[in-house]
Design an enzyme around this catalytic site. Structure first.
Site, PDB file in Angstrom:
ATOM      1  N   ASP A  11       0.894  -1.119  -0.142  1.00  0.00           N
ATOM      2  CA  ASP A  11       0.003   0.007   0.086  1.00  0.00           C
ATOM      3  C   ASP A  11       0.796   1.228   0.080  1.00  0.00           C
ATOM      4  OD1 ASP A  11      -2.265  -1.547   0.214  1.00  0.00           O
ATOM      5  OD2 ASP A  11      -2.426  -1.444   2.433  1.00  0.00           O
ATOM      6  N   ASP A 130     -13.893  -3.960  -1.604  1.00  0.00           N
ATOM      7  CA  ASP A 130     -13.686  -3.743  -0.037  1.00  0.00           C
ATOM      8  C   ASP A 130     -15.120  -3.713   0.565  1.00  0.00           C
ATOM      9  OD1 ASP A 130     -11.075  -3.158  -0.887  1.00  0.00           O
ATOM     10  OD2 ASP A 130     -11.319  -1.024  -0.999  1.00  0.00           O
TER      11      ASP A 130
END
Length: 288
Positions: A11, A130
């Protein structure tokens, strides 16, 4: 025999690898180019590189960084974050990505999934989903606005509030780095993007993200049972045992983790050995 993939996730925020909890409280974990090189040498099966604030900040992903990371990796390499158009997808593939992971853009315009699959093939087309447990009285109105007034959720889950009360929830997909509820049900949406051409789904539980409490077995089972493409379990991994649990209890094909690798708690080799000892097929790490 098909092997289960062990996939580190980078990330990236402002050019640095970061890790947070529930998509917030980010802390620095290092330089993405150097970390990518280390994972490649360590025997990771693939690498996922996500610019986690690109969509929220309405900016392009850093293509130069993608090129430099790709130069360090001989393993398959997936890139996502900030993708808005098929032109963005094309630039990422040209920069060295083997696959692209589409998240927010696929909610805004699902046809980008079909466009990517037509131009680069289903194997290069990944959709990142998500989901989060949201009380049904909050999420259902948004879902019915999108799907129609008769829409009923495919799955009901439960969580407890601070007083211990049981709350009926649905799995609602969030966008823009987990900041916005989309009015989209995870299971229904997974089926839709696969029909459009997605060849893989990365399923990141927002409830589990960064907590190290284990993957969300429930939502992973629902989604992996609903589609016929590989599903990568993501969000919540704190140990190799968590990987063993989700691979045994669901139809997930691969496991993604960040914190346990970035901060040196477990190596790729240790993780794969634990999976192999549990009877799960993995690609062996070649000795250096």
């Amino acid at each position: 025999m098909l092997t289960h993939r062990v996939i580190p996730c980078l990330d990236v925020n402002a050019g640095r690898v970061v890790k947070g909890v529930n998509f917030v409280d980010l802390r620095d974990a290092g330089d993405p180019v150097e970390i990518a090189r280390q994972y490649d040498a360590a025997g990771a099966d693939e690498l996922v590189f996500l610019d986690i604030t690109a969509s929220h900040e309405s900016r392009d992903i850093t293509y130069d960084m993608v090129r430099r990371v790709a130069e360090q990796c001989f393993m398959p390499f997936t890139v996502g974050g900030g993708i808005r158009t098929i032109e963005d997808v094309t630039k990422l593939i040209q920069a060295g990505a083997e696959k692209v992971s589409i998240n927010t853009a696929a909610i805004v315009d699902p046809q980008i999934v079909a466009q990517t699959a037509r131009r680069f093939g289903t194997c290069a087309t990944v959709v990142n989903i998500d989901p989060k447990r949201v009380p049904i009285d909050q999420a259902l109105p948004r879902m019915r606005e999108r799907y129609g007034p008769r829409f009923e959720p495919s799955a009901i889950s439960y969580r407890h509030d601070e007083k211990g009360n049981k709350i009926e929830c649905v799995f609602e997909v969030h966008t823009h780095g987990g900041r916005k509820p989309a009015g989209v049900e995870a299971i229904t949406y997974a089926k839709q993007v696969v029909e459009l051409g997605a060849g893989e789904i990365v399923l990141t539980s927002m409830d589990g993200d960064g907590t190290k409490s284990g993957y969300d077995i429930e939502v992973t089972r629902w989604v992996s049972d609903a589609v016929d493409v590989p599903v990568v379990a993501s969000g919540g991994c704190g140990s190799p045992q968590h990987m063993i649990d989700v691979l045994r209890q669901t139809r997930a094909d691969a496991v993604l983790a960040a914190s346990i690798f970035h901060f040196g708690e477990y190596s790729i080799a240790q993780t794969k050995q634990a999976l192999a000892d549990a009877g799960l097929p993995v690609r062996a790490v070649e000795p250096v």
